[in-house]
Design a protein around this motif. Structure first.
Motif, PDB file in Angstrom:
ATOM      1  N   ILE A   1       0.897  -1.273   0.019  1.00 49.57           N
ATOM      2  CA  ILE A   1      -0.178   0.049   0.124  1.00 49.57           C
ATOM      3  C   ILE A   1       0.939   1.289  -0.093  1.00 49.57           C
ATOM      4  O   ILE A   1       0.576   2.222  -0.896  1.00 49.57           O
ATOM      5  N   ARG A   2       1.981   1.203   0.836  1.00 52.24           N
ATOM      6  CA  ARG A   2       2.704   2.244   0.839  1.00 52.24           C
ATOM      7  C   ARG A   2       3.300   2.833  -0.428  1.00 52.24           C
ATOM      8  O   ARG A   2       3.499   3.866  -0.908  1.00 52.24           O
ATOM      9  N   LYS A   3       3.937   1.513  -1.197  1.00 55.48           N
ATOM     10  CA  LYS A   3       4.408   1.875  -2.547  1.00 55.48           C
ATOM     11  C   LYS A   3       3.441   2.361  -3.355  1.00 55.48           C
ATOM     12  O   LYS A   3       3.956   3.256  -4.420  1.00 55.48           O
ATOM     13  N   VAL A   4       2.346   1.907  -3.362  1.00 53.85           N
ATOM     14  CA  VAL A   4       1.117   2.132  -4.160  1.00 53.85           C
ATOM     15  C   VAL A   4       0.994   3.967  -4.191  1.00 53.85           C
ATOM     16  O   VAL A   4       0.570   4.572  -5.245  1.00 53.85           O
ATOM     17  N   LEU A   5       1.079   4.311  -2.793  1.00 55.80           N
ATOM     18  CA  LEU A   5       0.833   5.628  -2.506  1.00 55.80           C
ATOM     19  C   LEU A   5       1.951   6.600  -2.676  1.00 55.80           C
ATOM     20  O   LEU A   5       2.247   7.695  -2.251  1.00 55.80           O
ATOM     21  N   GLY A   6       3.115   6.124  -3.212  1.00 55.28           N
ATOM     22  CA  GLY A   6       4.440   6.922  -3.466  1.00 55.28           C
ATOM     23  C   GLY A   6       5.475   6.459  -2.766  1.00 55.28           C
ATOM     24  O   GLY A   6       6.616   7.409  -2.937  1.00 55.28           O
ATOM     25  N   ALA A   7       5.698   5.744  -1.533  1.00 57.75           N
ATOM     26  CA  ALA A   7       6.641   5.733  -0.767  1.00 57.75           C
ATOM     27  C   ALA A   7       7.920   4.973  -1.730  1.00 57.75           C
ATOM     28  O   ALA A   7       7.932   4.287  -2.361  1.00 57.75           O
ATOM     29  N   SER A   8       9.198   5.478  -1.248  1.00 60.96           N
ATOM     30  CA  SER A   8      10.443   4.975  -1.924  1.00 60.96           C
ATOM     31  C   SER A   8      10.914   3.929  -1.153  1.00 60.96           C
ATOM     32  O   SER A   8      10.432   3.537  -0.253  1.00 60.96           O
ATOM     33  N   ILE A   9      11.924   3.218  -2.100  1.00 63.93           N
ATOM     34  CA  ILE A   9      12.581   1.971  -1.407  1.00 63.93           C
ATOM     35  C   ILE A   9      13.273   2.408  -0.234  1.00 63.93           C
ATOM     36  O   ILE A   9      13.224   1.655   0.772  1.00 63.93           O
ATOM     37  N   LEU A  10      13.904   3.514  -0.355  1.00 64.71           N
ATOM     38  CA  LEU A  10      14.865   3.917   0.864  1.00 64.71           C
ATOM     39  C   LEU A  10      13.738   4.274   2.278  1.00 64.71           C
ATOM     40  O   LEU A  10      14.223   3.962   3.117  1.00 64.71           O
ATOM     41  N   GLY A  11      12.699   4.799   1.890  1.00 63.00           N
ATOM     42  CA  GLY A  11      11.884   5.225   2.852  1.00 63.00           C
ATOM     43  C   GLY A  11      11.315   3.943   3.546  1.00 63.00           C
ATOM     44  O   GLY A  11      11.087   3.938   4.703  1.00 63.00           O
ATOM     45  N   ILE A  12      10.904   3.103   2.838  1.00 64.50           N
ATOM     46  CA  ILE A  12      10.618   1.570   3.513  1.00 64.50           C
ATOM     47  C   ILE A  12      11.596   1.194   4.151  1.00 64.50           C
ATOM     48  O   ILE A  12      11.451   0.427   5.232  1.00 64.50           O
ATOM     49  N   THR A  13      12.844   0.994   3.366  1.00 62.93           N
ATOM     50  CA  THR A  13      13.901   0.302   4.222  1.00 62.93           C
ATOM     51  C   THR A  13      14.200   0.893   5.560  1.00 62.93           C
ATOM     52  O   THR A  13      14.367   0.381   6.461  1.00 62.93           O
ATOM     53  N   VAL A  14      14.126   2.207   5.571  1.00 67.23           N
ATOM     54  CA  VAL A  14      14.175   3.255   6.827  1.00 67.23           C
ATOM     55  C   VAL A  14      13.234   2.801   7.845  1.00 67.23           C
ATOM     56  O   VAL A  14      13.395   2.681   9.065  1.00 67.23           O
ATOM     57  N   MET A  15      11.965   2.572   7.389  1.00 68.55           N
ATOM     58  CA  MET A  15      10.947   2.277   8.236  1.00 68.55           C
ATOM     59  C   MET A  15      11.055   0.903   8.881  1.00 68.55           C
ATOM     60  O   MET A  15      10.837   0.765  10.194  1.00 68.55           O
ATOM     61  N   LEU A  16      11.515  -0.016   7.932  1.00 70.37           N
ATOM     62  CA  LEU A  16      11.586  -1.422   8.564  1.00 70.37           C
ATOM     63  C   LEU A  16      12.901  -1.529   9.643  1.00 70.37           C
ATOM     64  O   LEU A  16      12.759  -2.392  10.575  1.00 70.37           O
ATOM     65  N   SER A  17      13.931  -0.623   9.261  1.00 65.42           N
ATOM     66  CA  SER A  17      15.120  -0.990  10.117  1.00 65.42           C
ATOM     67  C   SER A  17      15.305   0.196  11.454  1.00 65.42           C
ATOM     68  O   SER A  17      15.525  -0.244  12.379  1.00 65.42           O
ATOM     69  N   LYS A  18      14.154   0.973  11.283  1.00 60.30           N
ATOM     70  CA  LYS A  18      14.221   1.717  12.454  1.00 60.30           C
ATOM     71  C   LYS A  18      13.823   1.135  13.815  1.00 60.30           C
ATOM     72  O   LYS A  18      14.477   1.312  14.957  1.00 60.30           O
ATOM     73  N   GLU A  19      12.988   0.332  13.717  1.00 58.88           N
ATOM     74  CA  GLU A  19      12.431  -0.324  15.059  1.00 58.88           C
ATOM     75  C   GLU A  19      13.715  -1.240  15.340  1.00 58.88           C
ATOM     76  O   GLU A  19      13.731  -1.144  16.731  1.00 58.88           O
ATOM     77  N   PHE A  20      14.397  -1.938  14.677  1.00 59.34           N
ATOM     78  CA  PHE A  20      15.433  -2.917  15.235  1.00 59.34           C
ATOM     79  C   PHE A  20      16.622  -1.737  15.818  1.00 59.34           C
ATOM     80  O   PHE A  20      17.344  -2.076  16.383  1.00 59.34           O
ATOM     81  N   THR A  21      16.878  -0.795  15.034  1.00 56.65           N
ATOM     82  CA  THR A  21      17.871   0.180  15.388  1.00 56.65           C
ATOM     83  C   THR A  21      17.422   0.631  16.827  1.00 56.65           C
ATOM     84  O   THR A  21      18.570   0.741  17.560  1.00 56.65           O
ATOM     85  N   LYS A  22      16.529   0.902  17.132  1.00 58.55           N
ATOM     86  CA  LYS A  22      16.185   1.339  18.550  1.00 58.55           C
ATOM     87  C   LYS A  22      16.432   0.167  19.519  1.00 58.55           C
ATOM     88  O   LYS A  22      16.887   0.458  20.776  1.00 58.55           O
ATOM     89  N   TRP A  23      16.300  -1.034  19.134  1.00 54.26           N
ATOM     90  CA  TRP A  23      16.581  -1.984  20.152  1.00 54.26           C
ATOM     91  C   TRP A  23      18.041  -2.009  20.464  1.00 54.26           C
ATOM     92  O   TRP A  23      18.503  -2.483  21.655  1.00 54.26           O
ATOM     93  N   VAL A  24      18.870  -1.899  19.209  1.00 59.19           N
ATOM     94  CA  VAL A  24      20.219  -2.167  19.664  1.00 59.19           C
ATOM     95  C   VAL A  24      20.852  -0.768  20.403  1.00 59.19           C
ATOM     96  O   VAL A  24      21.699  -0.908  21.100  1.00 59.19           O
ATOM     97  N   LEU A  25      20.253   0.576  20.107  1.00 53.91           N
ATOM     98  CA  LEU A  25      20.551   1.355  20.756  1.00 53.91           C
ATOM     99  C   LEU A  25      20.253   1.539  22.268  1.00 53.91           C
ATOM    100  O   LEU A  25      21.168   1.712  23.350  1.00 53.91           O
ATOM    101  N   LEU A  26      19.158   0.611  22.757  1.00 59.33           N
ATOM    102  CA  LEU A  26      18.807   0.373  24.023  1.00 59.33           C
ATOM    103  C   LEU A  26      19.602  -0.491  24.690  1.00 59.33           C
ATOM    104  O   LEU A  26      20.178  -0.400  25.828  1.00 59.33           O
ATOM    105  N   ALA A  27      20.226  -1.505  23.951  1.00 58.31           N
ATOM    106  CA  ALA A  27      21.195  -2.545  24.393  1.00 58.31           C
ATOM    107  C   ALA A  27      22.381  -1.939  24.828  1.00 58.31           C
ATOM    108  O   ALA A  27      23.032  -2.280  25.913  1.00 58.31           O
TER     109      ALA A  27
END
Length: 794
Positions: free
Chosen positions: A704-730
């Motif tokens: 849906i996000r891609k249909v609405l115009g989201a870029s590959i980079l934006g989607i990659t950042v979205m998916l990676s952001k949550e894991f990045t927060k976990w590592v920073l908390l670690a």
């Protein structure tokens, strides 16, 4: 039932190959680490356990009670102690002494300097289990010139010939007849030797010849501690009772005041290696550290299993719902998942055994051991393997089994379970724990290597570079001055000196000291070294008060130079010119040398006495130019062979010996480094699996996000952001824990580095980069997918 569980487990492995590969690989690596450490721990705990009478054998040590209340342990004892204890106390069945020496051993054209040359008593073979393959253990050491050698030495000197009756020349002027050949000494023995000769020969030598031949000038004195003493008690005697009886023995036989403060103690043979009398307890410390490391790596692998199993639960929800509908109870579901976990653990343990067989040679190099997996297989090892496998299965299964068995069938079959699964707080906690442990490993590795680098570069108070030393044995001590005079004439030699010990681990002590202005109640005992006049100049030490020894001043042969710590402990404000006495040898204090480290940096600087006449010189130390090492060594060899042709030219570099002092720390650093890599690898396997799961769960959202115009980079950042927060908390959690743990480890060193902020920042950057790279593949794969495929069924 078991057959059913086995079928389901194999079906799951076959159907979900990627998920199964990550689980099995992670567990296998964790189990392999545990097995390697288990082999190493078994080897360490097996020291000296092969002695048949080991439970009755004890090493006699000394406790020196200082006037200030300190207790200083001494591992060596007096030469006459062993026979005196046996004669005095009926509870002691046998007693023996071991005097460790260096010797030149020659047979025909073969000549080698041997440093595992022991003097002992015939009762040695009565007490210890060192089997003879040739000769009679009861008579092998009965002759004054008997010698018993190991199989390795028999092969080294005689090849395939029968060694019995052959004559070995020792130190040029003494012949010994081979009367026995022992099996090679087991590696798990704290007593390591290649030659045994009767100790009685030492009692028949004059003091001068003892100095020249064996460097043991005070063997028959109750005030000198040179030998290791072992006693074997009667079969039904109490260890504590015997120790209590002998504790005050030295007070009765000695005349010196300090002997009244020396108490005898008995240390069980099985504890000698694990708990050395110097109090370092390095073996036990590293046993604990390595065991914890292995368990932590296994825990990280088990967390992977728990995380992926619970994350994967939505794919098995229908199965669980149907089982409950047809009558399965919660306990049945728990048994099923626990059974699956144990079966996967068994598969992983098989892979782990294969990994151990492949990497054991590498681990042997790393640990300095000669471990063998096949030779070590026995009931205890099998039980250990089963225990580790059960531990891994139990840790991995307990939470997923309870979690999955709690699903309500009506919610599953209505399809309303998915919203609850999104609340994966526990999975996040587990990932944070994984990476926290990995970060602690990384910081630990950095701190250990920083400490090693600090010790290498620390100013020791002398210059250890470009120093070569040779062992002075036999008649060369009489020719020492001739040898030195010729060497210093060459441009290949900058300076030369001699001493009875090297300033790497100077441990000779002198008691009964006296000096001008000394408190009569004080009974001091300091370290000392016999040095020649050029010792301070050759080592490039600094005289802070007074002057150096001088050949021009005849009285300097009886004078003393003390270090700053000794002067401070003696409370002398103006020490120069004051009289000083050691062993009734009176002289004057002519100088104060700046404190230098003459023991490993784990300990602080203690009082030290330098004098030219206390003992014979044992080492010739030569400073050579920093360039042209080859020509300098070639020149030294030529002069040595011309003046001392009987002895081989056997030289060593002092800085290399310095590095070997910290082999334990180097080993710890390497193991921390390797296990850090393994911990991160396992954690990243789990992170990769979770990223794949999250990407799969959000397939339609991404479409849906891609249909609405989201870029590959934006989607990659979205998916990676949550894991990045976990590592920073670690990192936030790991930093204070790592600081506390490594701060405690650094307390083992009197001289230590400081933990720098950059070590923590570097660990954060490394884990963040690795985590992002791990997640990015799955994120890019999901972001690049065609949205038509994910939305086709909507």
């Amino acid at each position: 039932m078991f057959k059913n569980y086995l079928k389901i487990t194999l079906r799951i492995i076959k159907r979900y190959k990627g998920y199964s590969f990550i689980n099995i690989t992670g567990l296998a690596v964790g189990l392999a680490c545990c097995i390697l450490i288990l082999l190493w721990v078994r080897n360490e705990l097996s020291y000296d356990t092969f002695h048949e009478k080991g439970e009755r054998i004890f090493k006699v040590t000394i406790e020196s009670h200082q006037p200030d209340g300190r207790i200083e342990p001494l591992s060596s004892t007096q030469f006459p102690l062993a026979p005196a204890l046996k004669e005095r106390y009926p509870d002691i069945q046998e007693a023996t002494r071991i005097f460790k020496a260096k010797a030149l051993v020659r047979y025909g054209a073969k000549a080698f300097n041997e440093d595992r040359f022991f003097f002992t008593n015939p009762s040695f073979f009565e007490m210890f289990t060192f089997p003879l393959v040739r000769g009679n253990p009861q008579t092998a050491l009965s002759g004054a010139n008997s010698i018993v050698i190991t199989e390795n030495m028999a092969q080294k000197y005689f090849g395939n010939k029968d060694p019995i009756g052959k004559v070995l020349a020792v130190n040029v002027n003494r012949d010994f007849v081979v009367t026995g050949v022992m099996k090679n000494i087991p590696a798990n023995s704290h007593i390591q030797f290649d030659f045994l000769v009767p100790g009685g020969i030492l009692e028949n030598l004059s003091r001068k010849r003892l100095r020249q031949e064996w460097d043991a000038s005070g063997l028959n004195s109750w005030g000198s501690t040179y030998v290791d003493t072992y006693v074997m008690t009667q079969e039904f005697s109490s260890f504590l009772d015997v120790e209590q009886k002998i504790s005050g023995f030295l007070k009765e036989v000695g005349t010196r005041q300090f002997l009244s403060r020396w108490m005898l103690r008995m240390q069980p043979l099985f504890q000698v290696y694990l708990f050395p009398i110097n109090g370092s307890n390095t073996v036990v410390k590293y046993l604990t550290i390595f065991t914890i490391i292995a368990l932590v790596v296994l825990m990280i692998a088990c967390i992977n299993f728990m995380n992926l199993t619970t994350a994967h639960s939505s794919k098995r929800a229908q199965e669980i719902g149907m089982r409950k509908v047809v009558g399965a109870r919660r306990g049945d579901i728990v048994k099923q998942f626990v059974g699956e976990a144990f079966l996967i653990s068994l598969v992983s343990s098989g892979v782990a055994v294969f990994l151990v067989s492949v990497f054991l040679p590498v681990f042997n190099i790393l640990s300095g051991k000669q471990l063998s997996f096949t030779d070590s297989v026995d009931l205890s090892l099998l039980l250990g393997l089963l225990g580790i496998t059960a531990l891994a299965g139990g840790l991995s299964a307990i939470y997923p089994a309870l979690f999955l068995s709690s699903f309500r069938p009506i919610e599953i079959l209505k399809g309303s379970l998915s919203s609850g699964l999104k609340k994966a707080l526990f999975r996040r906690v587990l990932v944070v724990v994984q990476f926290s442990l990995s970060i602690i490993f990384i910081i630990g590795t950095i701190v250990i290597y920083s400490q090693l680098e600090y010790m290498r570069k620390k100013d020791l108070g002398y210059n250890k570079e470009n120093l070569i030393y040779l062992s002075l044995q036999g008649d060369i001590q009489n020719k020492y001055q001739l040898l030195k005079n010729e060497l210093v004439q060459s441009p290949n030699v900058m300076s030369a000196t001699a001493s009875n010990a090297l300033p790497l681990f100077l441990d000779t002590g002198a008691g009964g000291l006296d000096w001008e202005g000394k408190d009569p109640k004080l009974d001091a005992s300091y370290n000392y070294a016999s040095v020649d006049f050029d010792f301070i100049d050759t080592f490039q030490m600094e005289i802070v008060l007074g002057r150096n020894f001088s050949k021009e001043v005849i009285s300097d042969t009886s004078n003393y130079i003390l270090n700053e710590t000794a002067i401070n402990e003696m409370s002398l404000s103006d020490p120069i010119g004051k009289w000083f006495s050691m062993w009734d040898m009176e002289g004057k204090i002519i100088g104060v040398v700046k404190d230098f480290n003459f023991k490993p940096l784990r300990t602080g600087i203690k009082p030290l006495i330098l004098t030219p006449k206390a003992m014979p010189y044992t080492y010739l130390i030569i400073r050579i130019p920093s360039k042209n090492y080859t020509s300098a060594i070639k020149y030294l060899e030529g002069v040595w062979k011309r003046i001392n042709p009987e002895y081989p030219f056997d030289y060593h570099f002092l800085d290399e010996d310095f590095d070997r002092l910290y082999w334990d720390e180097q080993r710890l650093g390497k193991i921390f480094g390797y296990f850090s890599c393994l911990a991160i690898f396992i954690a990243c396997l789990g992170l990769y699996g979770l990223a794949a799961f999250v990407a799969e769960q959000k397939t339609k959202e991404i479409g849906i996000r891609k249909v609405l115009g989201a870029s590959i980079l934006g989607i990659t950042v979205m998916l990676s952001k949550e894991f990045t927060k976990w590592v920073l908390l670690a990192n936030v959690i790991a930093w204070p824990v790592a600081y506390f743990v490594m701060h405690m480890w650094l307390q083992n060193f009197a001289y230590r580095t400081h933990m720098r902020l950059w070590a923590f920042i570097l660990s954060a950057a490394l884990t963040l980069i690795i985590a992002i790279l791990t997640v990015s593949y799955q994120s890019l794969k999901a972001a690049a997918a065609n949205p038509v495929d994910s939305l086709r069924n909507e």
